[in-house]
Structure formats: structure tokens, C-alpha cells
Write a protein that holds these residues in place. Structure first.
Motif, PDB file in Angstrom:
ATOM      1  N   ASP A 160     -29.948  47.880   1.143  1.00  0.00           N
ATOM      2  CA  ASP A 160     -31.016  47.957   1.995  1.00  0.00           C
ATOM      3  C   ASP A 160     -32.166  47.112   1.084  1.00  0.00           C
ATOM      4  O   ASP A 160     -32.318  47.583  -0.020  1.00  0.00           O
ATOM      5  CB  ASP A 160     -31.435  49.226   1.975  1.00  0.00           C
ATOM      6  N   GLU A 172     -24.451  51.982   3.254  1.00  0.00           N
ATOM      7  CA  GLU A 172     -25.209  52.695   2.204  1.00  0.00           C
ATOM      8  C   GLU A 172     -24.177  53.405   1.326  1.00  0.00           C
ATOM      9  O   GLU A 172     -23.302  54.063   1.593  1.00  0.00           O
ATOM     10  CB  GLU A 172     -26.112  53.590   2.777  1.00  0.00           C
ATOM     11  N   PHE A 187     -27.909  51.709  -0.872  1.00  0.00           N
ATOM     12  CA  PHE A 187     -29.304  52.017  -0.598  1.00  0.00           C
ATOM     13  C   PHE A 187     -29.854  52.122  -2.205  1.00  0.00           C
ATOM     14  O   PHE A 187     -29.320  52.987  -2.968  1.00  0.00           O
ATOM     15  CB  PHE A 187     -29.728  53.253  -0.147  1.00  0.00           C
ATOM     16  N   GLN A 188     -30.468  51.370  -2.693  1.00  0.00           N
ATOM     17  CA  GLN A 188     -31.333  50.371  -2.188  1.00  0.00           C
ATOM     18  C   GLN A 188     -30.982  49.040  -2.977  1.00  0.00           C
ATOM     19  O   GLN A 188     -30.503  49.252  -4.222  1.00  0.00           O
ATOM     20  CB  GLN A 188     -32.550  50.541  -1.550  1.00  0.00           C
TER      21      GLN A 188
END
Length: 694
Positions: A8, A300, A338-339
Motif C-alpha cells: 500500500d 496486505e 501494508f504499507q
């Protein structure tokens, strides 16, 4: 492009001068794809109808210029403050009537037409602007649906629920019948009298609760579908997905799979949980199976510690690599985190990231760079599929939701725990497994395992019977076939429409007290299919060793089934604990208690051996997982050591180490390979010697 690798990316958290540094570090880490825009609504639309995408244009252009693809989020997961200020009615309410306020995320009522209108309007602007952007790889709708707002109980949701009920039942009379409202004077005379199952003086109507769980899932999916429709219209041909969560009762992954072009998952292993790899394996198999074996996306995970558990342990050296390769081994075509850059402020500032607070001269950054290099070295893995297993484990969201309602013989039955109890012995034996819904075609499987299918419809019972009649092997566990699709007990009691298939009836449920156990011992012989009793020994027969069970027991009365094991003590001493029944050309094994893991392993081994199910690779050391992916890119054997000791593995033929080049070595063909604890290997199966039906 190979297996995608990245994270992300939230550039709005950082000044623009950091973005160029980000691009350079992404190239260093071999990042190929990022998810961008998940929580960007407030920056992209700072005031109602006033859109600012100029900054995001620069982000997309920089990423595209560096050859990094974008999984573009629709930005609708967290409404901006101006929306909830102008329209407080979009905020969700709990079953107690209390409003859930802004300040976190996902603070919206899924049924709110105002929320959906503003979300769709934003998605229209996004799709029109970026449909042709060269960096765009796929669309990411919303984020972790049902994570924080699983259900809303406000008046808007109540009206939407009544609309849903009219569509489902057509008339109040049918609703009353389905909900058994003759009980406790609950009969309705008009749909307008129906409310959500808000906090009540005592147990709410279970059928009411079950339907509200179904409705709430549909309301969340309607939000997803409203955005998906815009994307399909303005950006045709571009795949669309959303990130699901593991063991997540509010969202039926099988139902959602029909509207997702690729299954996508967020999974955060817990370094303090000795079985975290087992839970991951079950979930990864479910993701892969949901769309018939199609590769899926791990959108994620954490490179280190998370921030939201009571104790947030870091991943020890090697664990992040091992668990990432586990996802690929079980069918993932993307490994993201993430992230990208660890946040300085906010609720997730202690959640690890690819670039930690301490910078790039850190173990985490070195490990993610090494993994990125490894993934990039085997581009031919992308698009290959896990060889289809010959074992399926059935998971049904309707039954799960109904099983865990209140006012049952025991409230200790939790499906994720029960399902893992059936999955564990297969995993430990090195047997590959699909996780499928009960309406899936089962004919290609040699063994089907059905944990605790409390809710069984007639059509599902017929499907299971047809599978066994055709020669399949079925393993079913306790408290199955109890109620129909409206949570009404089947006539004649348990196991309802499974009675003739299982060859037994359950006269009485006998849940065990917390911490209590009961002895179980094998029966000395089992009846052959011709009807005569045949002695069986431990070497090749069905006699089970003695052991224990807990949680549950049942007073089982055979009606054609033969006892395989019996209760050795307690109130049901001498009664069947495990039975076996021939049905058509196949066989059904029924387990009327929760066997301790060693005894469940022994039983599962006997069942799968009788079904002709083999492990992926024979003779695997304890803790080692083996899977096979194959396709145009070749055939690959993955070996993953989840154990605490080094393992030495004998291969069925010489294989080449596909990752040798990343260590500056030349791939050598070998019959043996050593794996350290937390080690992972990817081997090219040049001769196809690993069994394809393992």
C-alpha cells in the motif's frame, strides 16, 4: 511481469519531495506494483464536489514512469469529515442504538443512499480520469469490507432490510413461517413491523438474526457492486477486486467471488501463534478454491509487527520470507504489504512497513529487498496454478453464522477452530486441500471433509449423497444436519436429511463441560461391505488407538453404520464415538465428538488412505509443507519448513534450485535438499515426478 511485489502506498502522508526518494527505493526493493489511494478521499475531494486530482496525477505518472503498476483504490473506505458533518445520517448505529462517530475509519452505514451516492460520484471521476493510464493494473474497490462496520442497525438499514425481506419471502405469511414467529408471540401482520435484531431483553429470534447477517453481507456487497458497475462502464476490461479478510464471518467469500475478477486477501500472521502458518494455509486454500484454482492476490501482510493486537511481536528473521513464499506456494500471484513507508502519526504508526521509521539500514528493509529479488528471479511462476488437490474441505457461511448463534446446546462451537481441527491432520500429512462451498461440484475429489455442517438444506444433502453414491469418501463431524435454511430443526431431529447417508440418528446432544474430556477407544473390528465382520489390525485396518476427546459428544444410534470407535467412559460409555457407513459405491465416516489432535490425525490418515489420497511428497519431515504449481512456465515444487529444526528432504528425482541465481550460485540438480528452520525452497520439477494428484 512475474509475481507482483509491493505495498500500500500512501503518498498523501508525506511531502512531495519524499516521493522521488520513494520511487528510487521501490526500484531497489524490486517493487512491481503498489496499491494507491485507499484512504485518499479527503485529499481527492476536500469539499463536496470540489475534486483535486492534480497531486494524484503526479503520483500515477511517477509510478508509471518507473515501470511500477498500480492497483488503484476507489478511495471510498473512509468518508471525509465534510460528508459526515453535512449528512450525519450516513453514520452507522450499533444494536443498542448508539451512533458510531467519525474519528476512525469505515464509519458509514452500508445501506445509506447518501454514502453510496457520494462514493459512486467519486468513483466516476476516478474512472474517467485514469481509465487509460499506463500504470493502471487493476481496480481496488473499498477496503476490508465489514472490518469495523459489520452491521448497521439504524432506521435506514431497517427500511433496507424490509425491502430485502420482501424480495426474499414475498409475503408476511411466508416470513412468519420461515422465522417460526408462532413462538413467543412474534407473528408479524405487516413488513413495516419488522426491525433489525436490536438489543432485546433476552435471546432474539435466531432466524431473524441469521437473515440479518445475510442481509448485512448483501448490503456491503451492494456497495461494492455499485462501484464495480461504474468501473465496468467507464473502464471496461480492467480487472476489479477488493481485499477480503481471513476467518471473516460478515463477508461470504464464496458469494463475493462471483463479482471479483481475482480473489484478494489481507493476512497478518501472528509470530506468537505456533499455528499461524496453519491458519494461513487454510485461508490461502480458500482464496484459491473460491475461483476454481485461479491465482489470487495477497494484498496486505506485515513485514514485521502489527499494531492492533494486545502484544505485537516482530517477525523473527526468515519468517517474513517463509510466510510470503507460503502464499505463492498456495497460489498467490502477488505479495504486497501494508504499507510502503511507516507512518509518523495516526493509529497505525507502530505498524511495520517496508521502509521503517529507522530507515533503509535495517533488517526489515534488507529482508524485503532480498525477497523482491527472489520473486523477480522466477517470473515464469506467474499464471501457474496449484495442481488440483483430490481432497476438499467444505465451508459454508450460512451454516457458520447459524452455528454460532446463541441459545444452543453449547456456545463453545466456533467454526474457524473446528474447521482447523479437520484441516490440521491433512496439512500435517502433506496432503493438498481445496476449501469449497457445499454447492460446488465434488465429483473430482476422492475425499470430502465436512466439519460441523449445522445448517443443511435438502439440496446440499442430495449433493453429498450423490457424491458418496458415486464412490466418494465423506468425513462428517458432529452437530451436522440439525437445521434447515431457516434455522428450524429438521423433522425427526439430527442429522435430518443426512440420516440415510450417515446411517445413524442422534438421539441426544451431550456437550461436555469446559475443560472436561472423555476417553475414546477403537472398536476391534469393522463390518466389511459384504456384511461380515472382519478383524482389522493397526497395520492396515481401521482399528483406532485409544485417546481422548473434548467439547462435545452425542448419543448416536446406528441405523446401518458400524462403530469404528466408542466412548470408553462417561455417561455415553460403550456408545459409538465414530462410525463408518457404506452408501452406494462410497463410504461415510461420522465423528460424534471432537477427537484430540493425535486421534483425529489417526482417523484422518485411515480415511484418506482408504480413499487413495496421497501426500504431495512422501516422507516429509515434521513441519515441512510441500505444494506444486504448474503451467506454461513449468512445474515447480515448493518446500517450506515451518518447524523449529533443520530438515533434510529426499526428492523423487533430480531437481534444480530455481532461486540459486539470487544467491550468486549456479543451479545444481540434486536428489536431496536441506532446509533450515524457516527455510523455503522453490525447485524446478524437470521430470514431473511429484504426484499430480497429491
Amino acid at each position: 511481469m512475474g509475481i507482483h511485489f509491493g505495498a500500500d502506498y500512501n503518498p498523501e502522508q508525506w511531502p512531495e519531495e519524499v516521493w522521488e526518494e520513494d520511487i528510487g527505493l521501490m526500484k531497489q526493493a524490486h517493487v512491481t506494483m503498489v496499491t494507491a489511494g485507499i484512504f485518499s478521499w479527503a485529499k481527492a475531494e476536500p469539499r463536496a464536489g470540489a475534486y483535486d486530482f492534480d497531486w494524484f496525477d503526479r503520483v500515477m505518472d511517477r509510478l508509471g514512469g518507473a515501470g511500477i503498476r498500480v492497483c488503484l483504490a476507489t478511495m471510498t473506505a473512509s468518508p471525509p469529515p465534510w460528508l459526515t458533518r453535512a449528512h450525519p445520517e450516513v453514520l452507522p448505529q450499533g444494536p443498542d442504538g448508539q451512533r458510531r462517530w467519525p474519528g476512525g475509519r469505515q464509519h458509514y452505514c452500508p445501506s445509506s443512499p447518501v454514502y453510496r451516492e457520494h462514493a459512486v460520484r467519486l468513483v466516476e471521476r476516478l474512472a474517467a480520469r485514469y481509465a487509460g493510464h499506463p500504470a493502471l493494473a487493476l481496480w481496488h474497490v473499498g477496503n476490508e469490507y465489514g472490518c469495523h462496520t459489520r452491521q448497521c442497525f439504524c432506521d435506514v438499514s431497517a427500511a433496507d432490510f424490509r425491502r430485502w425481506l420482501r424480495g426474499r419471502y414475498g409475503s408476511v405469511a411466508r416470513l412468519n413461517d420461515a422465522w417460526s414467529t408462532a413462538f413467543w408471540s412474534q407473528a408479524y401482520s405487516d413488513f413495516e413491523e419488522v426491525l433489525p435484531p436490536r438489543t432485546a431483553p433476552t435471546f432474539p429470534n435466531p432466524a431473524h438474526q441469521l437473515d440479518y447477517l445475510r442481509f448485512s453481507d448483501d448490503a456491503l456487497r451492494d456497495c461494492y457492486l455499485a462501484e464495480r458497475e461504474v468501473l465496468a462502464r467507464l473502464c471496461p476490461g480492467m480487472p476489479v477486486t477488493t481485499n477480503l479478510m481471513p476467518f471473516h464471518k460478515p463477508v461470504d467469500a464464496f458469494a463475493w467471488s462471483h463479482d471479483m475478477d481475482a480473489m484478494a486477501l489481507d493476512f497478518y500472521q501472528d509470530p506468537f501463534d505456533a499455528e499461524t502458518h496453519l491458519k494461513a494455509a487454510y485461508t490461502f486454500d480458500l482464496m484459491r478454491s473460491a475461483r476454481g484454482g485461479q491465482p489470487w492476490l495477497l494484498l496486505e501482510q506485515a513485514p514485521g509487527a502489527v499494531n492492533w493486537r494486545a502484544r505485537n511481536g516482530p517477525k523473527p528473521p526468515g519468517a517474513m520470507r517463509l510466510w510470503s513464499w507460503q502464499a505463492v506456494a498456495q497460489g498467490a500471484d502477488a505479495v504486497l504489504y501494508f504499507q510502503w513507508r511507516q507512518s509518523r502519526g495516526g493509529a497505525e504508526k507502530f505498524h511495520s512497513a517496508m521502509v521503517p521509521h529507522a530507515g533503509t539500514d535495517t533488517r526489515i528493509f534488507r529482508e524485503v529487498c532480498d525477497l523482491g529479488r527472489e520473486l523477480a528471479s522466477v517470473p515464469e511462476l506467474a499464471g501457474t496454478r496449484v495442481v488440483r488437490p483430490t481432497v476438499a474441505l467444505v465451508t459454508d457461511w450460512d451454516s457458520w453464522r447459524a452455528l454460532e448463534l446463541d441459545s444452543h446446546p453449547s456456545t463453545a462451537l466456533r467454526l474457524p477452530e473446528l474447521a482447523l481441527g479437520h484441516y490440521r491432520p491433512l496439512f500435517e500429512a502433506g496432503v493438498a486441500c481445496d476449501v469449497v462451498p457445499p454447492d460446488r461440484d465434488l465429483s473430482g475429489y476422492r475425499l470430502v471433509v465436512v466439519p460441523n455442517l449445522y445448517l443443511v438444506t435438502t439440496s446440499v444433502a442430495q449433493r453429498l449423497a450423490s457424491y458418496v453414491r458415486g464412490g466418494g469418501h465423506l468425513l462428517v463431524s458432529f452437530f451436522s444436519g440439525v437445521v434447515d435454511g431457516c434455522d428450524r430443526v429438521h423433522p425427526g431431529g439430527c442429522p435430518g436429511p443426512l440420516r440415510s447417508l450417515l446411517g445413524l440418528r442422534v438421539e441426544e446432544f451431550w456437550p461436555l463441560d469446559e475443560g472436561a474430556t472423555v476417553g475414546v477407544r477403537g472398536v476391534a473390528g469393522v463390518r466389511g461391505r459384504g456384511g461380515g465382520r472382519a478383524r482389522t489390525g493397526a497395520a492396515g485396518g481401521w482399528e483406532l488407538p485409544a485417546g481422548t476427546a473434548d467439547l462435545w459428544s452425542e448419543a448416536v444410534r446406528p441405523e446401518g453404520a458400524e462403530p469404528v470407535a466408542e466412548f470408553a467412559d462417561g455417561d455415553l460409555a460403550g456408545g459409538p464415538a465414530v462410525t463408518r457407513h457404506g452408501y452406494g459405491a462410497g463410504t461415510v465416516t461420522y465423528v460424534g465428538t471432537r477427537l484430540a489432535p493425535p486421534l483425529m490425525r489417526a482417523l484422518t490418515d485411515r480415511v484418506r488412505e482408504a480413499a487413495g489420497v496421497r501426500p504431495v511428497l512422501a516422507g516429509l519431515p515434521e513441519g515441512v509443507q510441500a505444494t506444486v504449481r504448474e503451467g506454461p512456465g513449468g512445474r515447480f515444487l515448493f518446500l517450506l519448513n515451518h518447524g523449529t529444526r533443520a530438515a533434510d528432504i529426499t526428492l523423487p528425482c533430480p531437481m534444480a534450485d530455481a532461486l540459486a541465481g539470487t544467491r550468486g550460485e549456479r543451479a545444481q540438480h540434486t536428489y536431496r535438499i536441506g532446509l533450515p528452520a524457516r527455510g523455503a525452497a522453490v525447485l524446478k520439477d524437470l521430470r514431473g515426478a511429484v504426484p499430480a494428484d497429491g
